[in-house]
Design a protein around this motif. Structure first.
Motif, PDB file in Angstrom:
ATOM      1  N   GLN A 187     -13.822 -10.298 -45.928  1.00 44.08           N
ATOM      2  CA  GLN A 187     -13.068  -9.894 -45.903  1.00 44.08           C
ATOM      3  C   GLN A 187     -11.130 -10.257 -45.444  1.00 44.08           C
ATOM      4  OE1 GLN A 187     -13.476  -7.187 -47.757  1.00 44.08           O
ATOM      5  NE2 GLN A 187     -15.507  -7.738 -47.970  1.00 44.08           N
ATOM      6  N   PHE A 218     -13.117 -12.891 -55.442  1.00 40.74           N
ATOM      7  CA  PHE A 218     -13.442 -11.210 -55.028  1.00 40.74           C
ATOM      8  C   PHE A 218     -13.495 -10.293 -55.958  1.00 40.74           C
ATOM      9  CE2 PHE A 218     -11.731 -14.274 -51.271  1.00 40.74           C
ATOM     10  CZ  PHE A 218     -12.808 -14.181 -50.106  1.00 40.74           C
ATOM     11  N   SER A 219     -12.657 -10.537 -57.139  1.00 41.78           N
ATOM     12  CA  SER A 219     -13.585  -9.797 -57.913  1.00 41.78           C
ATOM     13  C   SER A 219     -14.972  -9.907 -58.950  1.00 41.78           C
ATOM     14  CB  SER A 219     -12.100  -9.170 -58.918  1.00 41.78           C
ATOM     15  OG  SER A 219     -10.891  -9.839 -59.039  1.00 41.78           O
ATOM     16  N   ASN A 220     -14.288 -11.346 -59.850  1.00 41.58           N
ATOM     17  CA  ASN A 220     -14.505 -11.603 -60.889  1.00 41.58           C
ATOM     18  C   ASN A 220     -14.926 -13.137 -60.511  1.00 41.58           C
ATOM     19  OD1 ASN A 220     -15.994 -11.324 -63.391  1.00 41.58           O
ATOM     20  ND2 ASN A 220     -14.300 -11.305 -64.423  1.00 41.58           N
ATOM     21  N   PRO A 221     -15.654 -13.900 -59.876  1.00 42.29           N
ATOM     22  CA  PRO A 221     -15.601 -15.115 -59.777  1.00 42.29           C
ATOM     23  C   PRO A 221     -15.748 -15.810 -61.135  1.00 42.29           C
ATOM     24  CG  PRO A 221     -17.002 -15.108 -58.283  1.00 42.29           C
ATOM     25  CD  PRO A 221     -16.493 -13.248 -58.670  1.00 42.29           C
ATOM     26  N   GLU A 242     -20.206 -15.910 -56.774  1.00 46.05           N
ATOM     27  CA  GLU A 242     -20.970 -14.819 -56.522  1.00 46.05           C
ATOM     28  C   GLU A 242     -21.753 -14.719 -55.442  1.00 46.05           C
ATOM     29  OE1 GLU A 242     -19.644 -11.663 -59.613  1.00 46.05           O
ATOM     30  OE2 GLU A 242     -20.666 -10.613 -58.093  1.00 46.05           O
ATOM     31  N   ILE A 247     -20.034 -14.909 -51.740  1.00 49.61           N
ATOM     32  CA  ILE A 247     -19.533 -13.917 -51.716  1.00 49.61           C
ATOM     33  C   ILE A 247     -20.259 -12.226 -51.570  1.00 49.61           C
ATOM     34  CG2 ILE A 247     -17.228 -14.919 -52.085  1.00 49.61           C
ATOM     35  CD1 ILE A 247     -16.898 -13.138 -54.613  1.00 49.61           C
ATOM     36  N   THR A 248     -21.263 -12.134 -52.403  1.00 49.17           N
ATOM     37  CA  THR A 248     -21.550 -11.064 -52.149  1.00 49.17           C
ATOM     38  C   THR A 248     -23.122 -11.154 -51.206  1.00 49.17           C
ATOM     39  OG1 THR A 248     -23.171 -11.171 -53.750  1.00 49.17           O
ATOM     40  CG2 THR A 248     -21.519 -10.113 -54.740  1.00 49.17           C
ATOM     41  N   ARG A 271     -25.593 -12.908 -51.284  1.00 49.54           N
ATOM     42  CA  ARG A 271     -26.874 -13.272 -51.445  1.00 49.54           C
ATOM     43  C   ARG A 271     -27.124 -14.581 -51.244  1.00 49.54           C
ATOM     44  NH1 ARG A 271     -25.048 -10.779 -56.176  1.00 49.54           N
ATOM     45  NH2 ARG A 271     -26.245  -9.258 -56.317  1.00 49.54           N
ATOM     46  N   ARG A 294     -29.144  -6.540 -46.176  1.00 53.43           N
ATOM     47  CA  ARG A 294     -29.378  -6.895 -48.109  1.00 53.43           C
ATOM     48  C   ARG A 294     -30.647  -6.574 -49.078  1.00 53.43           C
ATOM     49  NH1 ARG A 294     -25.230  -8.588 -50.552  1.00 53.43           N
ATOM     50  NH2 ARG A 294     -26.733  -8.014 -52.990  1.00 53.43           N
ATOM     51  N   GLN A 354     -19.070  -3.075 -47.560  1.00 53.38           N
ATOM     52  CA  GLN A 354     -17.872  -3.756 -48.038  1.00 53.38           C
ATOM     53  C   GLN A 354     -17.890  -4.989 -49.548  1.00 53.38           C
ATOM     54  OE1 GLN A 354     -16.354  -5.775 -44.752  1.00 53.38           O
ATOM     55  NE2 GLN A 354     -15.585  -3.201 -43.761  1.00 53.38           N
ATOM     56  N   VAL A 360     -18.452  -7.236 -52.426  1.00 54.57           N
ATOM     57  CA  VAL A 360     -17.227  -7.296 -53.204  1.00 54.57           C
ATOM     58  C   VAL A 360     -17.997  -7.484 -54.793  1.00 54.57           C
ATOM     59  CG1 VAL A 360     -15.219  -8.717 -51.891  1.00 54.57           C
ATOM     60  CG2 VAL A 360     -17.343  -9.529 -52.687  1.00 54.57           C
ATOM     61  N   ALA A 361     -16.872  -8.286 -55.858  1.00 52.63           N
ATOM     62  CA  ALA A 361     -17.287  -8.499 -57.157  1.00 52.63           C
ATOM     63  C   ALA A 361     -18.231  -7.874 -58.000  1.00 52.63           C
ATOM     64  CB  ALA A 361     -18.214 -10.013 -56.548  1.00 52.63           C
ATOM     65  N   GLU A 362     -19.256  -8.130 -57.877  1.00 45.86           N
ATOM     66  CA  GLU A 362     -20.041  -7.498 -59.250  1.00 45.86           C
ATOM     67  C   GLU A 362     -20.801  -6.513 -58.611  1.00 45.86           C
ATOM     68  OE1 GLU A 362     -22.739  -8.688 -62.858  1.00 45.86           O
ATOM     69  OE2 GLU A 362     -23.624  -8.689 -61.367  1.00 45.86           O
ATOM     70  N   ASP A 363     -20.869  -6.447 -57.428  1.00 49.09           N
ATOM     71  CA  ASP A 363     -21.496  -5.569 -56.559  1.00 49.09           C
ATOM     72  C   ASP A 363     -20.456  -4.107 -56.422  1.00 49.09           C
ATOM     73  OD1 ASP A 363     -24.036  -6.547 -56.018  1.00 49.09           O
ATOM     74  OD2 ASP A 363     -23.543  -7.375 -53.829  1.00 49.09           O
ATOM     75  N   LEU A 364     -19.815  -4.393 -55.958  1.00 49.82           N
ATOM     76  CA  LEU A 364     -18.267  -3.837 -55.977  1.00 49.82           C
ATOM     77  C   LEU A 364     -18.107  -3.152 -57.247  1.00 49.82           C
ATOM     78  CD1 LEU A 364     -15.699  -2.854 -54.724  1.00 49.82           C
ATOM     79  CD2 LEU A 364     -14.439  -3.976 -55.962  1.00 49.82           C
ATOM     80  N   ARG A 365     -18.155  -4.194 -58.718  1.00 56.12           N
ATOM     81  CA  ARG A 365     -18.105  -2.884 -59.163  1.00 56.12           C
ATOM     82  C   ARG A 365     -19.362  -2.265 -59.931  1.00 56.12           C
ATOM     83  NH1 ARG A 365     -17.007  -8.275 -61.169  1.00 56.12           N
ATOM     84  NH2 ARG A 365     -18.781  -8.073 -62.539  1.00 56.12           N
ATOM     85  N   GLY A 406     -16.712  -7.845 -66.031  1.00 52.81           N
ATOM     86  CA  GLY A 406     -15.550  -7.413 -65.250  1.00 52.81           C
ATOM     87  C   GLY A 406     -14.034  -7.608 -65.552  1.00 52.81           C
TER      88      GLY A 406
END
Lengths: 257, 218
Positions: free
Chosen positions: A213, A240-243, A249, A252-253, A255, B4, B73, B75-80, B212
């Motif tokens: 963050q 951070f929005s659409n790697p 991905e 940052i998520t 996994r 997770r 918190q 990000v990316a696909e999880d946030l979308r 995205g």
């Protein structure tokens, strides 16, 4: 090796490799770090991000058995192959570590240390530098009446800001921050983050962080390292929005890593 | 349970809650069209009262999504995925409102209006239901090729709506004394068309999730 360097680049890496004896820690790193931007380096433990940041002021060379190839172009000089004046390089590229590490001296002497070893002896000149640096890191108001007190009397957040003041007192162009807030509470973390955002006006900032963050909040570009390689360098907004890379991905998520 | 894994289970539960909410709006739409055609004011009143349950489901999903954003918190696909959960839930709630408005039109028409309800309103309902099933299928499997079909289906809905309105306007000239009733039918057709527009929004949300980027389907 001929490096194609964008005008706005502070550092340009080209096929940078580093070995700790037989361990290949950095593999063909090629990207550019722009001036007056905050570049965050993220990645799981052991991916080479701290090693990488230590190549930018050649601190990595202090480790026995280290070998580097490739290029890091800084101020028209390849730090890897050319003979580099380390004193000059480290004056230009300051470094701040995980935990504030003031010298066991007064607050004043900590900040004046760099300018003194670079030949500034006049008291009035040093006073000016110390005041300016401490004001820049928003510490002046808190310490101006106790400059002769030991730096260890300061809180963790204040010590870290003092170290940044010490680094900028030599008028560098770049600041390297290796997890600068990992030992700080949220309030001190916020003040350091605000400071970093202000400092980028005058400095190029490269910051290693484990805090995703934090990278998202304050950096302009983010580089994702994995197993010694750069998987993706992108604008922070995009990364951070659409790697672009699946590994990014996944990291940052949460996994893996 | 790993953190997770817990997050993924929470996401899955939110998904199931959205599918359940979609079923509730489907039921509301079917019942409202029945109420309209059968001049069933009792059924229409039941639809209005059941809409409160749809609103409650929306609030519950929103609360869960906000809590998950705050705690995880993402990000990316999880946030979308969580952002579109908020958007889709909002669309479904508005679709419930459209069904409720058709029920209100049925109440305004009353039990003795001696008017033939336009048959094409049933066609519009069928298109809307097909669109809703398609959207939920695309949502469940996060499949943009299915979501892409909604654009064409919405065009068919718009075409039917225009025909219905045109024919109703003609009817007002031949039966001017029935204008207020015909207006209620026209409103119902409009609510149905709006219902379908919200479904295309759902399709757009699914495209946003997968690609995205924002796309327009209608």
């Amino acid at each position: 090796m001929t490096l194609v360097v964008q005008k706005k680049a502070a550092f340009a890496m080209e096929e940078l490799n580093l070995w700790y004896e037989r361990f290949h820690a950095l593999k063909d790193i090629s990207f550019q770090i722009n001036k007056n931007e905050v570049t965050a380096i993220i990645g799981p433990s052991g991916c080479g991000k701290s090693t990488f940041i230590k190549t930018l002021n050649l601190m990595a060379l202090r480790i026995p058995g280290v070998k580097m190839t490739g290029g890091i172009l800084f101020e028209n000089q390849n730090l890897v192959t050319d003979k580099t004046d380390l004193v000059h390089l480290r004056k230009k590229v300051g470094m701040i570590f995980q935990k504030g590490n003031p010298f066991p001296q007064s607050i004043y002497d900590n900040v004046a240390y760099g300018p003194r070893i670079h030949g500034i002896k006049k008291r009035c000149q040093l006073d000016e530098i110390v005041e300016e640096a401490l004001k820049r890191v928003a510490l002046w108001q808190e310490v101006k009446d106790r400059l002769k007190r030991n730096a260890f009397d300061l809180s963790g957040g204040q010590q870290q800001r003092l170290c940044i003041a010490r680094a900028i007192a030599t008028k560098p162009t770049c600041l390297l921050l290796d997890e600068p807030t990992s030992a700080l509470d949220p309030v001190s973390t916020k003040s350091i983050e605000e400071l970093v955002t202000e400092l980028k006006e005058n400095y190029t900032i490269v910051m290693v962080t484990h805090n995703m963050q934090q990278a998202a909040r304050i950096s302009d570009k983010t580089a994702f390292f994995l197993n010694g390689e750069v998987v993706e360098v992108n604008t922070t907004n995009k990364l951070f929005s659409n790697p672009e890379q699946k590994e990014t991905e996944d990291y940052i998520t949460g996994r893996f890593g | 349970m790993a953190v997770r894994e817990q997050f993924h289970n929470d996401l899955q539960r939110i998904k199931q809650a959205i599918i359940k909410l979609a079923s509730a709006t489907e039921e509301a739409l079917c019942m409202s069209v029945d109420a309209l055609f059968n001049q069933d004011v009792i059924l229409a009143n039941r639809i209005i009262s059941q809409d409160k349950d749809i609103d409650k489901q929306e609030f519950s999903i929103n609360d869960r999504v906000i809590l998950l954003i705050a705690k995880q918190q993402p990000v990316a696909e999880d946030l979308r995925r969580l952002i579109i959960a908020l958007r889709i839930t909002n669309d479904l709630e508005r679709m419930g409102d459209n069904a409720k408005n058709i029920a209100k039109a049925a109440i305004h028409l009353g039990e003795d209006h001696r008017l033939t309800i336009h048959e094409k309103i049933k066609n519009m309902r069928d298109i809307a239901l097909e669109m809703l099933h398609t959207a939920m299928n695309a949502f469940e499997f996060e499949d943009i090729s299915i979501a892409g079909k909604l654009s064409e289906m919405d065009d068919k809905m718009d075409e039917t709506y225009e025909q219905v309105i045109k024919e109703m306007l003609e009817e007002t000239t031949t039966n001017p004394e029935k204008t207020q009733y015909i207006m209620q039918m026209a409103f119902s057709a409009r609510y149905m068309e709006r219902f379908a527009d919200h479904i295309t929004n759902i399709g757009e949300s699914i495209l946003f999730l997968v690609k995205g980027e924002s796309y327009k389907l209608n």
